[in-house]
Design an enzyme around this catalytic site. Structure first.
Site, PDB file in Angstrom:
ATOM      1  N   PHE A  92     -14.984   2.807   7.622  1.00 32.52           N
ATOM      2  CA  PHE A  92     -13.634   3.184   7.201  1.00 32.52           C
ATOM      3  C   PHE A  92     -13.448   3.181   5.688  1.00 32.52           C
ATOM      4  O   PHE A  92     -12.373   3.516   5.189  1.00 32.52           O
ATOM      5  CB  PHE A  92     -12.592   2.251   7.849  1.00 32.52           C
ATOM      6  CG  PHE A  92     -12.782   0.779   7.543  1.00 32.52           C
ATOM      7  CD1 PHE A  92     -12.323   0.232   6.355  1.00 32.52           C
ATOM      8  CD2 PHE A  92     -13.420  -0.062   8.453  1.00 32.52           C
ATOM      9  CE1 PHE A  92     -12.485  -1.117   6.066  1.00 32.52           C
ATOM     10  CE2 PHE A  92     -13.587  -1.418   8.170  1.00 32.52           C
ATOM     11  CZ  PHE A  92     -13.119  -1.947   6.970  1.00 32.52           C
TER      12      PHE A  92
ATOM     13  N   ASN B 279      -1.563  -0.206   7.277  1.00 29.18           N
ATOM     14  CA  ASN B 279      -0.981  -1.507   7.648  1.00 29.18           C
ATOM     15  C   ASN B 279      -0.143  -2.112   6.526  1.00 29.18           C
ATOM     16  O   ASN B 279       0.048  -3.322   6.458  1.00 29.18           O
ATOM     17  CB  ASN B 279      -2.072  -2.457   8.132  1.00 29.18           C
ATOM     18  CG  ASN B 279      -3.113  -2.733   7.063  1.00 29.18           C
ATOM     19  OD1 ASN B 279      -2.979  -2.265   5.938  1.00 29.18           O
ATOM     20  ND2 ASN B 279      -4.130  -3.499   7.392  1.00 29.18           N
TER      21      ASN B 279
ATOM     22  N   ARG C 234       3.286  -6.888   9.085  1.00 27.59           N
ATOM     23  CA  ARG C 234       2.571  -5.870   9.866  1.00 27.59           C
ATOM     24  C   ARG C 234       3.063  -5.832  11.308  1.00 27.59           C
ATOM     25  O   ARG C 234       3.144  -4.758  11.913  1.00 27.59           O
ATOM     26  CB  ARG C 234       1.061  -6.138   9.807  1.00 27.59           C
ATOM     27  CG  ARG C 234       0.440  -5.796   8.445  1.00 27.59           C
ATOM     28  CD  ARG C 234      -0.956  -6.374   8.335  1.00 27.59           C
ATOM     29  NE  ARG C 234      -1.668  -5.953   7.132  1.00 27.59           N
ATOM     30  CZ  ARG C 234      -2.817  -6.495   6.732  1.00 27.59           C
ATOM     31  NH1 ARG C 234      -3.369  -7.476   7.432  1.00 27.59           N
ATOM     32  NH2 ARG C 234      -3.416  -6.059   5.632  1.00 27.59           N
TER      33      ARG C 234
ATOM     34  N   GLU D 298      -9.272 -10.442  -7.664  1.00 37.91           N
ATOM     35  CA  GLU D 298      -8.291  -9.357  -7.518  1.00 37.91           C
ATOM     36  C   GLU D 298      -7.174  -9.454  -8.559  1.00 37.91           C
ATOM     37  O   GLU D 298      -6.714  -8.434  -9.078  1.00 37.91           O
ATOM     38  CB  GLU D 298      -7.736  -9.363  -6.092  1.00 37.91           C
ATOM     39  CG  GLU D 298      -8.798  -8.956  -5.072  1.00 37.91           C
ATOM     40  CD  GLU D 298      -8.393  -9.181  -3.618  1.00 37.91           C
ATOM     41  OE1 GLU D 298      -7.248  -9.619  -3.364  1.00 37.91           O
ATOM     42  OE2 GLU D 298      -9.232  -8.905  -2.726  1.00 37.91           O
TER      43      GLU D 298
ATOM     44  N   ARG E  42      -0.933 -14.693   3.594  1.00 36.28           N
ATOM     45  CA  ARG E  42      -1.640 -14.055   4.718  1.00 36.28           C
ATOM     46  C   ARG E  42      -0.842 -14.218   6.013  1.00 36.28           C
ATOM     47  O   ARG E  42      -0.805 -13.312   6.854  1.00 36.28           O
ATOM     48  CB  ARG E  42      -3.040 -14.659   4.887  1.00 36.28           C
ATOM     49  CG  ARG E  42      -3.996 -14.378   3.738  1.00 36.28           C
ATOM     50  CD  ARG E  42      -4.684 -13.052   3.821  1.00 36.28           C
ATOM     51  NE  ARG E  42      -5.655 -12.960   4.898  1.00 36.28           N
ATOM     52  CZ  ARG E  42      -6.465 -11.924   5.083  1.00 36.28           C
ATOM     53  NH1 ARG E  42      -6.415 -10.887   4.245  1.00 36.28           N
ATOM     54  NH2 ARG E  42      -7.300 -11.897   6.077  1.00 36.28           N
TER      55      ARG E  42
ATOM     56  N   LYS F  18       0.841  -1.198   0.000  1.00 38.02           N
ATOM     57  CA  LYS F  18       0.000   0.000   0.000  1.00 38.02           C
ATOM     58  C   LYS F  18       0.886   1.262   0.000  1.00 38.02           C
ATOM     59  O   LYS F  18       2.106   1.178   0.227  1.00 38.02           O
ATOM     60  CB  LYS F  18      -0.921  -0.039   1.216  1.00 38.02           C
ATOM     61  CG  LYS F  18      -1.956  -1.183   1.167  1.00 38.02           C
ATOM     62  CD  LYS F  18      -2.796  -1.198   2.440  1.00 38.02           C
ATOM     63  CE  LYS F  18      -3.823  -2.320   2.416  1.00 38.02           C
ATOM     64  NZ  LYS F  18      -4.603  -2.373   3.687  1.00 38.02           N
TER      65      LYS F  18
HETATM   66  P1  IDP Z   1      -7.121  -7.339   5.839  1.00 39.23           P
HETATM   67  O1  IDP Z   1      -6.373  -6.363   4.957  1.00 39.23           O
HETATM   68  O2  IDP Z   1      -6.278  -7.816   6.982  1.00 39.23           O
HETATM   69  O3  IDP Z   1      -7.746  -8.462   5.055  1.00 39.23           O
HETATM   70  P2  IDP Z   1      -9.832  -6.242   6.076  1.00 39.23           P
HETATM   71  O4  IDP Z   1     -10.698  -6.463   7.250  1.00 39.23           O
HETATM   72  O5  IDP Z   1     -10.150  -6.951   4.797  1.00 39.23           O
HETATM   73  O6  IDP Z   1      -8.313  -6.518   6.536  1.00 39.23           O
HETATM   74  O7  IDP Z   1      -9.828  -4.666   5.795  1.00 39.23           O
HETATM   75  C1  IDP Z   1      -9.279  -4.146   4.610  1.00 39.23           C
HETATM   76  C2  IDP Z   1      -8.398  -2.964   4.957  1.00 39.23           C
HETATM   77  O8  IDP Z   1      -9.216  -1.922   5.482  1.00 39.23           O
HETATM   78  C3  IDP Z   1      -7.373  -3.235   6.049  1.00 39.23           C
HETATM   79  O9  IDP Z   1      -6.188  -3.830   5.558  1.00 39.23           O
HETATM   80  C4  IDP Z   1      -7.123  -1.851   6.599  1.00 39.23           C
HETATM   81  O10 IDP Z   1      -6.215  -1.100   5.766  1.00 39.23           O
HETATM   82  C5  IDP Z   1      -8.503  -1.206   6.475  1.00 39.23           C
HETATM   83  N1  IDP Z   1      -9.270  -1.313   7.722  1.00 39.23           N
HETATM   84  C6  IDP Z   1      -9.890  -2.414   8.199  1.00 39.23           C
HETATM   85  N2  IDP Z   1     -10.509  -2.168   9.360  1.00 39.23           N
HETATM   86  C7  IDP Z   1     -10.276  -0.863   9.636  1.00 39.23           C
HETATM   87  C8  IDP Z   1     -10.662   0.008  10.712  1.00 39.23           C
HETATM   88  O11 IDP Z   1     -11.350  -0.374  11.674  1.00 39.23           O
HETATM   89  N3  IDP Z   1     -10.228   1.302  10.624  1.00 39.23           N
HETATM   90  C9  IDP Z   1      -9.485   1.752   9.587  1.00 39.23           C
HETATM   91  N4  IDP Z   1      -9.111   0.979   8.561  1.00 39.23           N
HETATM   92  C10 IDP Z   1      -9.488  -0.319   8.580  1.00 39.23           C
HETATM   93 MG    MG Z   2      -9.279  -8.402   3.597  1.00 36.50          MG
END
Ligand code: IDP
Ligand code: MG
Length: 148
Positions: free
Chosen positions: A57, A112, A102, A126, A85, A9
């Protein structure tokens, strides 16, 4: 064999962690079958994160991921989706295990550093979205590159 979509990212690019991140997947034994730097369009990122459209978000996430270059990658290997993952770690960098990307470099939930597909369907979706031109598969054969 699975192929999965992984993306550094904009925060990972800005922090100069692209080489470090690629190194972790490469030395694990995964095969790099797609790689490019791209400033993604709003439409591309909205489609990528459409599953999160109703989440609070979402708009901040889309703004963040469209804010600068990302590094789009495709990694191939046995169980590549879960292996990647695991290399990436939990969503919140403060809670992610040390030894994961991370966990080692992240301090935030949103910023992240990296994305990885979470299942076979999302990986296929994707990869098609980010690599419409297709991937570059190859047969690993180290010895032929060691001796002329
Ligand atoms: P992942 O990337 O670990 O699969 P997901 O739940 O799919 O996590 O969320 C996608 C992305 O959205 C995360 O990587 C993060 O950048 C962002 N994100 C997820 N939850 C939050 C939150 O509570 N606040 C802000 N950003 C979030
Ligand atoms: Mg995800």
């Amino acid at each position: 064999m699975q192929t999965t979509y992984v993306m550094v990212k904009p925060d990972g690019v800005q922090r100069g962690l692209v080489g470090e991140i690629i190194n972790r997947f490469e030395r694990k034994g995964l095969r790099l079958v797609g790689l490019k730097s791209i400033i993604p369009s709003l439409e591309l990122v909205e489609t990528h994160y459409a599953v999160h459209k109703e989440r609070p978000f979402y708009s901040g996430l889309v703004e963040f991921v469209t804010s600068g270059p990302v590094v789009a990658m495709a990694w191939k290997g046995v169980d590549a989706i879960s292996v990647c993952r695991n290399i990436i770690g939990a969503t919140n960098g403060r809670e992610a295990d040390m030894g994961t990307i991370r966990g080692d470099f992240g301090m935030d939930m949103g910023y992240n550093l990296i994305h990885g597909s979470d299942g076979e369907d999302t990986a296929e979706f994707e990869l098609g979205l980010w690599f419409p031109e297709g991937l570059n598969d190859w047969i690993p054969n180290r010895e032929t590159w060691v001796y002329e």
